[in-house]
Enzyme design. Structure first.
Site, PDB file in Angstrom:
ATOM      1  N   ASN A 150       0.803  -1.232   0.000  1.00  0.00           N
ATOM      2  CA  ASN A 150       0.000   0.000   0.000  1.00  0.00           C
ATOM      3  C   ASN A 150       0.830   1.275   0.000  1.00  0.00           C
ATOM      4  O   ASN A 150       0.353   2.321  -0.433  1.00  0.00           O
ATOM      5  CB  ASN A 150      -1.019  -0.005   1.144  1.00  0.00           C
ATOM      6  CG  ASN A 150      -0.390  -0.148   2.512  1.00  0.00           C
ATOM      7  OD1 ASN A 150       0.736  -0.612   2.646  1.00  0.00           O
ATOM      8  ND2 ASN A 150      -1.122   0.229   3.539  1.00  0.00           N
ATOM      9  N   GLU A 249       4.382  -3.602  12.686  1.00  0.00           N
ATOM     10  CA  GLU A 249       3.319  -2.614  12.470  1.00  0.00           C
ATOM     11  C   GLU A 249       2.211  -3.345  11.725  1.00  0.00           C
ATOM     12  O   GLU A 249       2.329  -3.609  10.534  1.00  0.00           O
ATOM     13  CB  GLU A 249       3.870  -1.416  11.679  1.00  0.00           C
ATOM     14  CG  GLU A 249       2.978  -0.183  11.761  1.00  0.00           C
ATOM     15  CD  GLU A 249       1.890  -0.189  10.698  1.00  0.00           C
ATOM     16  OE1 GLU A 249       0.738  -0.541  11.038  1.00  0.00           O
ATOM     17  OE2 GLU A 249       2.181   0.145   9.545  1.00  0.00           O
ATOM     18  N   CYS A 283      -3.578   1.091   6.982  1.00  0.00           N
ATOM     19  CA  CYS A 283      -3.922   0.607   8.317  1.00  0.00           C
ATOM     20  C   CYS A 283      -4.395   1.752   9.203  1.00  0.00           C
ATOM     21  O   CYS A 283      -5.052   1.522  10.219  1.00  0.00           O
ATOM     22  CB  CYS A 283      -2.734  -0.105   8.941  1.00  0.00           C
ATOM     23  SG  CYS A 283      -1.219   0.875   8.920  1.00  0.00           S
ATOM     24  N   GLU A 457       7.939   3.110  14.833  1.00  0.00           N
ATOM     25  CA  GLU A 457       8.723   3.572  13.687  1.00  0.00           C
ATOM     26  C   GLU A 457       8.651   5.095  13.649  1.00  0.00           C
ATOM     27  O   GLU A 457       7.601   5.680  13.931  1.00  0.00           O
ATOM     28  CB  GLU A 457       8.192   2.979  12.394  1.00  0.00           C
ATOM     29  CG  GLU A 457       8.360   1.468  12.329  1.00  0.00           C
ATOM     30  CD  GLU A 457       7.942   0.869  10.990  1.00  0.00           C
ATOM     31  OE1 GLU A 457       8.679   0.013  10.479  1.00  0.00           O
ATOM     32  OE2 GLU A 457       6.881   1.254  10.479  1.00  0.00           O
TER      33      GLU A 457
END
Length: 476
Positions: A150, A249, A283, A457
């Site tokens: 994505n 993640e 997400c 992150e």
């Protein structure tokens, strides 16, 4: 396409088995390129290259590493249009969205060029023993990076930049749907001064086999993954065998709450960003809309009008706002969520019909009165569909927002800052957008709680995912 082979030890290789796979343009279903597919032997070659590059890079002064990353930011910033076009071709997102991703991806190089010189340690005096406590942070070792389709550029740079800043070599396995952007980044990194062997790219159709092999090599010390919670669980099980340091993640199911005192224009603008950035294929995308009864009608009217004004088409057309979804499976899953919700009583306010092909398009769609048992309430929609519910009670909406195994991001809109902050603190999410529809920022710690992941992150925390803390006890 210029770069379609594996990138190992600073050179382009066809792969040991000679196998290749096609990358499909989701706008018209044409073949963009044939890309080499890595095998186990290629993974071993990448491991050897990364290990050989490790000592020299880890031993360089932090400022030297920082200057290489700074140069990477400068080079990528100068070529944003090139990378944006490539992102659009293989991912499908509209031009403006793709350019936004390219700029966001480049920014990680600048941020971590600054963080590379900030791995501060500690010297203190132990109060009981009298010994000196010396704490320092050292590069952990080879990092295996597994990135999704994505965000073909940003999910790679968000991992590469902190790893290099920390002093670690990396092996990247990009998604088979979108490997071209990451491969195209390699000549830029070479030009920036990244030594050969430090960054290796292994596109493959045998992801499970190749990644599992990498994670069971004792030279690997970190695994960083962005993707679904289901795959993340499998990688965590594999990582346990070598006790690897994991950064995960994973999935999300973001609630978006609009209180009765919210500025409706601000809430609609935020909802458009939170829902439609990247076509909803994120997400962080708002998945469940909770709108207070008192403002339901004006919010839905304005939001639906904004959604209806979006132009759908091939993202290479600069006038297009919404491109295709990445593949047929993603489109069909989105279509299922809509039909399921409508069958269970939701009202279709906009969209909801799959257009004729070619291309994997789905129109901007608005659903109201979505029942709590609709499938889209419990699972990520990952598409341009807003599923709207109502609420009147604050305690009820907090409970509904938290009623999920996920905990990545939530969004809250309201003018009463005391109430809004109290609600934010009670939401079980790693990130909250307060009167904002965008939370991602290289300078902020991105990550979730519960089944949405481990570690962070970006921010100051991002580089430490690739470092180990060493403590020395000394007398002097």
């Amino acid at each position: 396409m210029d770069y379609t082979d594996l990138f190992i030890d600073g050179s382009w290789r066809p792969g040991q088995g000679g196998a290749r796979f096609d990358v499909i343009n989701p706008a018209d279903e044409s073949v963009l390129a044939s890309v080499a597919s890595a095998e186990i032997a290629d993974a071993d070659a990448a491991l050897d290259a990364a290990q050989a590059a490790f000592a020299d890079w880890a031993g360089r002064k932090p400022r030297e590493r920082a200057e290489v990353l700074r140069r990477a930011w400068e080079l990528m910033t100068a070529r944003l249009d090139h990378f944006a076009h490539l992102i659009t071709l293989e991912n499908g997102k509209a031009g403006n969205d793709a350019r936004g991703e390219a700029a966001y991806a480049a920014e990680f190089f600048r941020w971590f060029s600054e963080e590379a010189v900030r791995a501060d340690g500690l010297i203190t005096h132990a109060p009981a023993s009298g010994a000196r406590i010396v704490v320092q942070h050292k590069p952990a070792g080879i990092a295996v990076l597994v990135t999704p389709w994505n965000y073909p550029a940003a999910m790679g740079t968000r991992k590469i930049a902190p790893a290099l800043a920390a002093g670690c070599p990396v092996i990247i396995k990009p998604a088979a749907e979108t490997p071209l952007t990451m491969l195209a980044l390699m000549p830029l990194l070479e030009e920036a001064g990244v030594p050969k062997g430090l960054v290796n790219v292994l596109p493959t159709t045998k992801s499970a086999e190749v990644v599992d092999h990498l994670l069971h090599d004792p030279r690997v010390r970190v695994v960083s993954f962005t993707g679904s919670t289901g795959v993340g669980r499998k990688l965590l099980r594999a990582a346990a065998d070598q006790v690897l340091k994991p950064a995960m993640e994973l999935g999300g199911n973001a609630p978006l709450i609009v209180f009765d005192d919210a500025d409706i224009d601000v809430a609609v603008e935020g909802a458009m960003l939170a829902k439609m950035r990247n076509l909803g294929e994120a997400c962080t995308a708002a998945n469940r809309f909770y709108i207070h009864d008192a403002v339901m009608e004006p919010f839905v009217d304005k939001f639906t009008a904004r959604m209806a004004a979006l132009k759908v088409g091939n993202g290479t057309d600069p006038s297009v706002d919404v491109g295709p979804l990445v593949n047929a499976a993603t489109r069909d899953k989105v279509a299922h969520f809509v039909s399921d919700a409508v069958a269970k009583g939701a009202k279709l306010r906009l969209g909801g019909t799959v257009p004729n092909g070619p291309g994997f398009y789905y129109p901007p769609t608005v659903l109201t009165d979505v029942p709590r048992d609709a499938d889209c309430v419990d699972d990520e929609i990952f598409g341009p569909v807003a599923a709207i519910q109502s609420f009147t009670d604050q305690e009820d909406v907090i409970a509904r927002a938290n009623d999920t195994e996920y905990g990545l991001v939530a969004y809250v809109f309201g003018r009463d800052m005391k109430r809004a902050m109290q609600v934010c603190e009670r939401l079980e999410y790693g990130m909250v957008g307060l009167n904002r529809g965008l939370v991602s920022d290289p300078a902020a710690p991105f990550g979730g709680v519960k089944q949405s992941g481990l570690g962070r992150e970006g921010g100051h925390e991002g580089m430490h995912e690739f470092m180990e803390t060493q403590y020395i006890s000394a007398d002097w």
